[in-house]
Design a protein around this motif. Structure first.
Motif, mmCIF file in Angstrom:
data_model
loop_
_atom_site.group_PDB
_atom_site.id
_atom_site.type_symbol
_atom_site.label_atom_id
_atom_site.label_comp_id
_atom_site.label_asym_id
_atom_site.label_seq_id
_atom_site.Cartn_x
_atom_site.Cartn_y
_atom_site.Cartn_z
ATOM 1 N N GLY A 137 -9.332 5.193 -3.251
ATOM 2 C CA GLY A 137 -9.997 4.026 -3.822
ATOM 3 C C GLY A 137 -10.537 3.114 -2.735
ATOM 4 O O GLY A 137 -10.546 3.455 -1.553
ATOM 5 N N THR A 138 -10.966 1.933 -3.157
ATOM 6 C CA THR A 138 -11.544 0.961 -2.236
ATOM 7 C C THR A 138 -10.456 0.038 -1.708
ATOM 8 O O THR A 138 -9.759 -0.613 -2.490
ATOM 9 C CB THR A 138 -12.652 0.151 -2.931
ATOM 10 N N LEU A 139 -10.321 -0.010 -0.389
ATOM 11 C CA LEU A 139 -9.302 -0.813 0.272
ATOM 12 C C LEU A 139 -9.837 -2.221 0.523
ATOM 13 O O LEU A 139 -10.971 -2.394 0.968
ATOM 14 C CB LEU A 139 -8.919 -0.168 1.604
ATOM 15 N N LYS A 140 -9.002 -3.192 0.233
ATOM 16 C CA LYS A 140 -9.336 -4.590 0.515
ATOM 17 C C LYS A 140 -8.222 -5.203 1.339
ATOM 18 O O LYS A 140 -7.049 -4.914 1.113
ATOM 19 C CB LYS A 140 -9.494 -5.374 -0.792
ATOM 20 N N THR A 141 -8.587 -6.026 2.296
ATOM 21 C CA THR A 141 -7.584 -6.774 3.053
ATOM 22 C C THR A 141 -7.315 -8.038 2.261
ATOM 23 O O THR A 141 -8.030 -9.019 2.371
ATOM 24 C CB THR A 141 -8.078 -7.098 4.475
ATOM 25 N N GLN A 142 -6.301 -7.968 1.440
ATOM 26 C CA GLN A 142 -5.974 -9.057 0.523
ATOM 27 C C GLN A 142 -4.469 -9.170 0.384
ATOM 28 O O GLN A 142 -3.791 -8.179 0.146
ATOM 29 C CB GLN A 142 -6.616 -8.778 -0.844
ATOM 30 N N ILE A 143 -3.959 -10.378 0.537
ATOM 31 C CA ILE A 143 -2.527 -10.605 0.371
ATOM 32 C C ILE A 143 -2.213 -10.678 -1.113
ATOM 33 O O ILE A 143 -2.876 -11.383 -1.866
ATOM 34 C CB ILE A 143 -2.103 -11.915 1.063
ATOM 35 N N VAL A 144 -1.207 -9.925 -1.512
ATOM 36 C CA VAL A 144 -0.704 -9.966 -2.882
ATOM 37 C C VAL A 144 0.800 -10.157 -2.796
ATOM 38 O O VAL A 144 1.474 -9.416 -2.070
ATOM 39 C CB VAL A 144 -1.034 -8.673 -3.666
ATOM 40 N N SER A 145 1.319 -11.145 -3.490
ATOM 41 C CA SER A 145 2.761 -11.380 -3.512
ATOM 42 C C SER A 145 3.321 -10.976 -4.864
ATOM 43 O O SER A 145 2.807 -11.387 -5.901
ATOM 44 C CB SER A 145 3.069 -12.852 -3.257
ATOM 45 N N VAL A 146 4.357 -10.155 -4.819
ATOM 46 C CA VAL A 146 5.103 -9.780 -6.021
ATOM 47 C C VAL A 146 6.560 -10.136 -5.744
ATOM 48 O O VAL A 146 6.916 -10.516 -4.637
ATOM 49 C CB VAL A 146 4.927 -8.291 -6.380
ATOM 50 N N ASP A 147 7.401 -10.011 -6.742
ATOM 51 C CA ASP A 147 8.804 -10.416 -6.590
ATOM 52 C C ASP A 147 9.511 -9.775 -5.405
ATOM 53 O O ASP A 147 10.303 -10.415 -4.729
ATOM 54 C CB ASP A 147 9.599 -10.092 -7.861
ATOM 55 N N ILE A 148 9.229 -8.508 -5.144
ATOM 56 C CA ILE A 148 10.008 -7.799 -4.134
ATOM 57 C C ILE A 148 9.370 -7.782 -2.747
ATOM 58 O O ILE A 148 10.038 -7.444 -1.775
ATOM 59 C CB ILE A 148 10.326 -6.355 -4.582
ATOM 60 N N ALA A 149 8.088 -8.134 -2.631
ATOM 61 C CA ALA A 149 7.439 -8.073 -1.320
ATOM 62 C C ALA A 149 6.060 -8.725 -1.349
ATOM 63 O O ALA A 149 5.506 -8.995 -2.418
ATOM 64 C CB ALA A 149 7.312 -6.631 -0.864
ATOM 65 N N GLU A 150 5.538 -8.904 -0.158
ATOM 66 C CA GLU A 150 4.164 -9.347 0.021
ATOM 67 C C GLU A 150 3.400 -8.193 0.652
ATOM 68 O O GLU A 150 3.918 -7.510 1.538
ATOM 69 C CB GLU A 150 4.129 -10.568 0.949
ATOM 70 N N THR A 151 2.177 -7.967 0.182
ATOM 71 C CA THR A 151 1.363 -6.884 0.720
ATOM 72 C C THR A 151 0.191 -7.453 1.505
ATOM 73 O O THR A 151 -0.252 -8.571 1.242
ATOM 74 C CB THR A 151 0.818 -5.970 -0.393
ATOM 75 N N GLY A 152 -0.322 -6.686 2.438
ATOM 76 C CA GLY A 152 -1.484 -7.104 3.209
ATOM 77 C C GLY A 152 -2.763 -6.437 2.751
ATOM 78 O O GLY A 152 -3.851 -6.845 3.130
ATOM 79 N N TYR A 153 -2.619 -5.410 1.920
ATOM 80 C CA TYR A 153 -3.782 -4.658 1.445
ATOM 81 C C TYR A 153 -3.710 -4.464 -0.059
ATOM 82 O O TYR A 153 -2.632 -4.476 -0.650
ATOM 83 C CB TYR A 153 -3.835 -3.266 2.101
ATOM 84 N N LEU A 154 -4.878 -4.253 -0.648
ATOM 85 C CA LEU A 154 -4.995 -3.916 -2.065
ATOM 86 C C LEU A 154 -5.968 -2.755 -2.167
ATOM 87 O O LEU A 154 -6.963 -2.718 -1.439
ATOM 88 C CB LEU A 154 -5.534 -5.124 -2.843
ATOM 89 N N ILE A 155 -5.671 -1.797 -3.025
ATOM 90 C CA ILE A 155 -6.607 -0.707 -3.310
ATOM 91 C C ILE A 155 -6.971 -0.762 -4.779
ATOM 92 O O ILE A 155 -6.104 -0.825 -5.646
ATOM 93 C CB ILE A 155 -6.011 0.685 -2.985
ATOM 94 N N GLU A 156 -8.267 -0.742 -5.036
ATOM 95 C CA GLU A 156 -8.781 -0.538 -6.387
ATOM 96 C C GLU A 156 -8.794 0.970 -6.573
ATOM 97 O O GLU A 156 -9.700 1.661 -6.107
ATOM 98 C CB GLU A 156 -10.188 -1.121 -6.534
ATOM 99 N N GLY A 157 -7.740 1.494 -7.226
ATOM 100 C CA GLY A 157 -7.552 2.932 -7.332
ATOM 101 C C GLY A 157 -8.573 3.607 -8.218
ATOM 102 O O GLY A 157 -8.885 3.135 -9.302
#
Length: 166
Positions: A137-157
């Motif tokens: 999918g398309t990779l984005k450099t985007q912070i996403v916070s969820v209960d268990i962790a913070e991510t540095g990337y997002l993929i539109e699968g």
């Protein structure tokens, strides 16, 4: 001379761009590719997380590391383990993709640049997600916070593929 210079330039580019990427192609990434080159020496120092069963509080996520902004908008293919977040008994529509089994659940979460938040609107079949899979999918450099962790990337699968180690 021009031909030799062009050949040398292409050879040098291939050394610095993971898995020969050109417009429209899918860039095949390994987890190390998500870490900026100048920070890769930290991987050996941090190592795999250990579980301390004597702790009363869960271990905190290591926030060391940044993302590779030049990968933003790239169409990628990356292998990993799935931690389901949203979906039903048949499909998962949002999940974390992590580099090793048990990340975020059995051991402290990896740094944000080693966790990818995946939005998969069409839904991934649950039975396909117990082993390593490729997410495309398309990779984005985007912070996403969820209960268990913070991510540095997002993929539109867009697709999932069976893992092969080639």
């Amino acid at each position: 001379m021009y031909k030799g210079l062009l050949s040398l330039t292409l050879t040098i580019l291939m050394l610095f761009v993971p898995r020969a990427y050109s417009h429209g192609e899918v860039l095949k990434l390994d987890w190390i590719d998500l870490i900026p080159e100048h920070e890769r020496h930290l991987v050996d120092k941090i190592g795999m997380p250990m579980v301390d069963h004597n702790r009363e509080l869960p271990a905190q996520q290591n926030q060391i590391g940044s993302v590779r902004s030049e990968l933003n908008g790239s169409k990628v293919k990356i292998p990993g383990f799935v931690i389901p977040l949203e979906g039903d008994e048949n499909t998962v529509t949002e999940f974390l993709l992590v580099p090793y089994f048990g990340a975020c659940i059995h051991v402290p979460p990896p740094p944000p640049n080693q966790i990818v938040y995946v939005k998969f609107p069409q839904g991934a079949p649950v039975q396909q997600l117990w082993d390593v899979v490729y997410v495309i999918g398309t990779l984005k450099t985007q912070i996403v916070s969820v209960d268990i962790a913070e991510t540095g990337y997002l993929i539109e699968g867009e697709a999932l593929a069976d893992y092969d180690d080639m």
